[in-house]
Design a protein around this motif. Structure first.
Motif, PDB file in Angstrom:
ATOM      1  N   UNK B 259      -1.395   9.356  36.153  1.00 32.74           N
ATOM      2  CA  UNK B 259      -2.370   8.239  36.030  1.00 32.74           C
ATOM      3  C   UNK B 259      -1.698   6.813  36.167  1.00 32.74           C
ATOM      4  N   UNK B 261      -2.373   3.262  35.408  1.00 32.46           N
ATOM      5  CA  UNK B 261      -3.160   2.406  34.469  1.00 32.46           C
ATOM      6  C   UNK B 261      -3.115   1.004  34.881  1.00 32.46           C
ATOM      7  N   UNK B 263      -4.881  -1.441  32.628  1.00 32.59           N
ATOM      8  CA  UNK B 263      -5.531  -1.915  31.841  1.00 32.59           C
ATOM      9  C   UNK B 263      -5.010  -2.920  30.956  1.00 32.59           C
ATOM     10  N   UNK B 279      -3.613  -7.406  33.814  1.00 28.52           N
ATOM     11  CA  UNK B 279      -3.479  -5.865  33.310  1.00 28.52           C
ATOM     12  C   UNK B 279      -1.865  -5.574  33.324  1.00 28.52           C
ATOM     13  N   UNK B 280      -1.711  -4.714  32.232  1.00 29.77           N
ATOM     14  CA  UNK B 280      -0.190  -4.139  32.144  1.00 29.77           C
ATOM     15  C   UNK B 280      -0.084  -3.069  33.018  1.00 29.77           C
ATOM     16  N   UNK B 281       0.336  -3.473  34.190  1.00 27.96           N
ATOM     17  CA  UNK B 281       0.376  -2.099  35.141  1.00 27.96           C
ATOM     18  C   UNK B 281       1.430  -0.981  34.849  1.00 27.96           C
ATOM     19  N   UNK B 282       1.011   0.202  34.839  1.00 25.33           N
ATOM     20  CA  UNK B 282       2.218   1.306  34.673  1.00 25.33           C
ATOM     21  C   UNK B 282       1.468   2.538  35.220  1.00 25.33           C
ATOM     22  N   UNK B 283       2.597   3.388  35.644  1.00 25.80           N
ATOM     23  CA  UNK B 283       2.057   4.631  36.190  1.00 25.80           C
ATOM     24  C   UNK B 283       2.840   5.688  35.200  1.00 25.80           C
ATOM     25  N   UNK B 284       1.878   6.684  34.659  1.00 25.58           N
ATOM     26  CA  UNK B 284       2.270   7.801  33.955  1.00 25.58           C
ATOM     27  C   UNK B 284       2.213   9.016  34.743  1.00 25.58           C
ATOM     28  N   UNK B 327      -9.456  -1.600  33.164  1.00 25.08           N
ATOM     29  CA  UNK B 327     -10.245  -1.686  32.053  1.00 25.08           C
ATOM     30  C   UNK B 327     -11.913  -1.759  32.256  1.00 25.08           C
TER      31      UNK B 327
END
Lengths: 271, 339
Positions: B259, B261, B263, B279-284, B327
């Motif tokens: 994912x 993200x 958002x 946005x708070x960028x991250x990869x899960x 988002x």
């Protein structure tokens, strides 16, 4: 934070390698003045151990040479003991090749005890409680057993707790790195379910730093509350999306541009 | 027979452990019984592989069989084919026609390419393609495998490479479909991909992988009556919610989900720390030998809420395991966007 002369080349060589951590009990009658003698004895010991079971003529040392030296510039405080570096170099066996020694294994001892413990250490004991090894496990075992026998100390694998990993994540995220910054990645392992599950949570370095900067009150100081809040924010953002409580899982690995650490006791310093 | 193909066969045979050679050669089904009998497995492996190569000299399509033995090692991607609306769609699928058109399309773009076909009982056509360049011979060790079920608009392709556009073009041309696009669904196990897109999992009346119904009313064990089960009602609620979402049967077997993200950061109300409007960028990334079963067990283990987030539970229905989440204005939950 030491005022000694630093050998940049020696320090640089510690970077970009994976180190396995061990905890060492205080060493009895270890002397900084005898490093040359220790080098000679350890060389012989390593050669003998390596030759066990091989039919080799006496006197042939297989081209193995062990050197012990001090590593300046790695003391936490002035009271700390000087770090000691052990290196095993192997000379090429081929007759016409350049007889240069190539380092095949490295290990270094350093002191991280701080003032309190050092005051209570009896005379004759040297406190170098952290040992880091890089290279073949067989060499680590041989070197470890020599130190154990010679200085009546004990080595044990050091595991890093999720609590300490969280500290590392917070501190390293807060560090400024000039070059391109890799993401702050946290890896969680989920226990107690029939199928194993690993979750990797990688946050863009700028965004992670922005979050840490809002949490940290005093620059240069890190408190447990701040680390907890930082982690809780990350858990909360994750929960909002996936409804999973990361706080119930186990943090096993932390990785940033500065360094990475695994709960098994392996660390790698990149910068 | 092509030199590189001969070499490939020779190396493949060398890799097989001696005790399994006969078994593998028999499985490959391209050497007759009499031919197999002539091979002496007690000699040097070099000699065995040379013998096999010699027997293969007359057969050109043996490389097809590698597909069966290697199928569990690849990461398969799904591609979906959209049917052409203004139709040139033929009513019945013609295999010979498909093969001819596919070969022609690919060969017109690339001279150095090895193409082999193999048909299986379940209407699956396996295509093995070894790619070369203008100046080099096809590399037999890094072949792409394509699986096409002619009765469906789905194609499964192993390992993405730069030659994918050519491949897609050839597939579209050969199958008379209008277009092809890549789905965000990847797995090591092609059967799970099939399970997901062909909807062969947890169907209400008929399960593809039937398993005996679990006893609901189990006779109570002899426990001390002073022991009370806490949160019994909550546990039962979690079980029933889980069952509703995941269904009764076994989940399709996928190994990972990713994912991306983008958002806004939003924690608990007290934690509205970040005042940034970015946005708070991250990869899960989730990974597990059997991801969906692992996710299913999280709520009962107390590590997740029930119901689990739709971002996770939508994987089989949406037939994707790669997501980009942005988002959505006005609503707290995020939605999925296309690639």
């Amino acid at each position: 934070s030491s005022t000694e002369n630093v050998d940049p080349q020696k320090i640089a060589f510690l970077l970009r390698k994976q180190w396995t951590l061990y905890s060492v009990t205080p060493m009895y009658k270890f002397s900084y003045g005898n490093l040359k003698e220790y080098s000679r004895l350890l060389s012989a010991f390593v050669a003998a151990e390596k030759q066990k079971g091989l039919a080799v003529e006496v006197g042939n040392d297989l081209g193995i040479k062990v050197t012990l030296s001090t590593l300046l510039g790695l003391k936490g405080t002035d009271q700390d003991q000087v770090a000691v570096l052990v290196q095993i170099a192997s000379r090429s066996q081929l007759p016409f090749e350049n007889a240069e020694n190539k380092v095949v294994w490295s290990g270094w001892f350093c002191c991280i005890s701080g003032d309190d413990l050092l005051e209570s250490v009896p005379e004759d004991f040297t406190c170098l409680s952290l040992f880091l090894a890089n290279g073949a496990e067989s060499y680590t075992a041989i070197v470890g057993s020599w130190f154990q026998k010679t200085f009546d100390c004990y080595f044990s694998r050091l595991t890093i707790s999720p609590l300490n990993l969280a500290w590392m994540a917070a501190m390293w995220t807060g560090c400024k790195v000039d070059s391109h910054m890799a993401a702050t990645e946290l890896v969680f392992s989920v226990p107690c379910i029939p199928q194993s599950l690993d979750i990797s949570y990688a946050i863009h370095s700028e965004d992670a730093k922005a979050l840490w900067d809002t949490v940290q009150k005093t620059p240069g100081e890190v408190t447990q509350e701040e680390v907890n809040l930082f982690m809780d924010c990350l858990y909360s953002h994750f929960h909002r999306h996936f409804k999973i409580h990361l706080s119930a899982t186990r943090l096993v690995k932390v990785s940033t541009s500065i360094a990475s650490a695994h709960c098994d006791g392996n660390i790698k310093v990149l910068d | 027979m092509d030199e590189t193909v001969a070499e490939y066969i020779r190396r493949t045979v060398l890799k097989i452990p001696r005790c399994q050679i006969m078994e593998m050669l028999t499985m490959w089904e391209f050497l007759s019984k009499t031919q197999l009998q002539t091979i002496n497995v007690h000699q040097l492996k070099e000699r065995i592989s040379q013998a096999v190569v010699e027997l293969c000299e007359v057969i050109t399509s043996i490389v097809n069989d590698q597909i069966v033995s290697n199928s569990h090692n690849f990461v398969f991607t799904i591609s979906g084919i959209f049917s052409c609306i203004t139709g040139e769609e033929t009513d019945s699928f013609n295999l010979a026609d498909f093969k001819y058109k596919f070969k022609r399309s690919l060969r017109s773009a690339l001279k150095n390419v090895t193409i082999n076909f193999r048909e299986y009982e379940d209407n699956a056509i396996w295509i093995r393609i070894a790619w070369g360049t203008q100046y080099t011979k096809p590399n037999q060790y890094k072949a792409t495998y394509v699986v096409y079920h002619s009765q469906t608009p789905y194609v499964f392709i192993s390992s993405l490479r730069s030659s994918i556009p050519l491949l897609c073009q050839a597939l579209v041309h050969a199958s008379n479909y209008h277009d092809i696009h890549e789905m965000e669904l990847r797995s090591r196990c092609i059967d799970s991909l099939k399970d997901i897109v062909f909807k062969r999992y947890s169907q209400t009346f008929q399960t593809y992988h039937p398993r005996p119904l679990q006893e609901r009313n189990v006779a109570p064990e002899k426990v001390d009556p002073r022991i009370i089960q806490e949160n019994k009602r909550e546990k039962e609620r979690i079980q029933s919610v889980n069952q509703e979402i995941f269904g009764e049967g076994l989940q399709p077997k996928i190994e990972f989900a990713q994912y991306k993200l983008e958002t806004m950061f939003k924690g608990e109300p007290e934690m509205d720390i970040l005042t940034e409007k970015e946005p708070f960028r991250c990869v899960v990334k989730f990974s597990s030998p059997h991801l969906l079963e692992a996710l299913k067990s999280l709520a009962p283990a107390g590590m997740a809420d029930a119901p689990l987030s739709p971002l996770l539970t939508c994987i089989p229905q949406k037939a994707r395991n790669y997501f980009k989440i942005k988002e959505r204005k006005g609503i707290l939950s995020a939605s999925c966007l296309g690639p």
